[in-house]
Design an enzyme around this catalytic site. Structure first.
Site, mmCIF file in Angstrom:
data_model
loop_
_atom_site.group_PDB
_atom_site.id
_atom_site.type_symbol
_atom_site.label_atom_id
_atom_site.label_comp_id
_atom_site.label_asym_id
_atom_site.label_seq_id
_atom_site.Cartn_x
_atom_site.Cartn_y
_atom_site.Cartn_z
ATOM 1 N N SER A 292 3.318 3.383 4.560
ATOM 2 C CA SER A 292 2.488 4.593 4.430
ATOM 3 C C SER A 292 3.310 5.784 4.883
ATOM 4 C CB SER A 292 1.204 4.466 5.263
ATOM 5 O OG SER A 292 1.514 4.418 6.646
ATOM 6 N N CYS A 293 2.726 6.988 4.733
ATOM 7 C CA CYS A 293 3.409 8.219 5.148
ATOM 8 C C CYS A 293 2.328 9.260 5.367
ATOM 9 C CB CYS A 293 4.445 8.638 4.113
ATOM 10 S SG CYS A 293 3.776 8.804 2.445
ATOM 11 N N GLY A 294 2.545 10.494 4.902
ATOM 12 C CA GLY A 294 1.521 11.532 5.040
ATOM 13 C C GLY A 294 0.477 11.468 3.941
ATOM 14 N N TRP B 125 -1.639 8.602 6.028
ATOM 15 C CA TRP B 125 -2.146 9.197 7.268
ATOM 16 C C TRP B 125 -3.211 10.259 7.013
ATOM 17 C CZ3 TRP B 125 -2.733 7.972 12.035
ATOM 18 C CH2 TRP B 125 -3.090 8.941 12.968
#
Length: 306
Positions: free
Chosen positions: A263-265, A292
């Site tokens: 995952s990331c932003g 996120w």
């Protein structure tokens, strides 16, 4: 420039500038400019595409070839919407697709991942992207309009409005194991069956630097580990060799024998981790699409800081 039928393995997630240059006249090769930038970068990818792109490339709008039923940014579109958009972009199942971006390797892996989610494995990222293409002295093309780009996004809008789009030249085959939902991440916190890697910077992960989107706290999903995406790239924004990627994975005690979710932003740079892990032979990595931004906006999700 002669046509080239040089084969390239789908085991390798990227192609070189030299390979693309030699293959550019191949009628079954389609090139996409998937440039996209963070909100605070003040760069307009469509204008940049119009000013300079790889000859014959079409613009793929990550923000608009997306799920129209959510407020979350650039979530994965439906199968029907994706098929409509790429059909307008003149892509068929028989085609080989090369995706690049304006940074080197940044947003292009997201579109590489999208094609794979919808069952198309004949897809690669241009290693080093448009900067490397230009550094090698190759020609770029300009265009007054974003040609098929606006037609592709209109096709997506039509699908979400219940209208039909034709002709459809691309048949999807959805691969659900490559995309995760909020519920799957919640379950994984309890079951710990998947190793979770976050591609954001360590300060954002630790909760000491702000998120680039207003109203979203920083921090991380419980149990996740941090490998910032740029640690898998060299100074020229090309993908590191397999042994160097492996070293970085080992440093975080990630086992390649076990399943992994990234995952990331907002689900873009997580795909750079997927690209790097693909180079190590891991072709089954999932991306938590909402990432996120979705997680932080929920009132009932656990958030950790370091």
């Amino acid at each position: 420039m002669a046509s080239s039928t040089q084969p390239v393995s789908t085991d390798e997630p990227v192609v070189t500038v030299d390979w693309l240059y030699a293959s550019l006249n191949d009628p079954d090769l389609k090139v996409l400019d998937a440039s996209w930038y963070m909100p605070d970068e003040q760069r307009n990818p469509i204008q940049e595409y119009q000013a300079a792109h790889v000859p014959g490339a079409r613009f793929f709008d990550i923000d608009r070839i997306a799920d129209q039923t959510t407020d979350l940014p650039h979530m994965l579109p439906s199968e029907e919407a994706f098929a409509a958009a790429v059909s307008v972009l003149n892509i068929a199942n028989k085609d080989r697709v090369v995706v690049y971006d304006g940074k080197g390797i940044f947003s292009a892996p997201r579109v590489w991942w999208m094609f794979r989610v919808f069952g198309h494995d004949q897809v690669w990222v241009l290693d080093g992207g448009l900067p490397k293409w230009r550094a090698f002295g190759h020609d770029v093309e300009t265009s007054a309009s974003s040609d098929k780009s606006s037609a592709a996004t209109e096709a997506v809008e039509k699908v979400y409005q219940g209208q039909s789009v034709s002709p459809i030249t691309f048949q999807t085959k959805f691969q659900p194991h490559l995309v995760w939902s909020l519920e799957q991440v919640k379950r994984n916190i309890e079951e710990k069956s998947y190793q979770h890697i976050d591609a954001r910077s360590k300060p954002r992960f630790d909760g000491v630097a702000p998120e680039p989107r207003e109203g979203i706290q920083s921090g991380h999903i419980p149990g996740s580990k941090c490998i910032p995406f740029f640690q898998l790239l060299d100074a020229s924004q090309t993908l590191l060799p397999a042994d160097e990627i492996k070293k970085r994975i080992d440093q975080e005690a990630i086992s390649l024998d076990g399943p992994i979710v990234t995952s990331c932003g907002t689900g873009v740079t997580a795909c750079i981790l997927v690209l790097g892990l693909h180079r190590l032979g891991k072709s089954d990595i999932a991306v938590y699409d909402g990432s996120w931004t979705e997680w932080a906006l929920q009132s009932d999700t656990a958030k950790e800081t370091s």
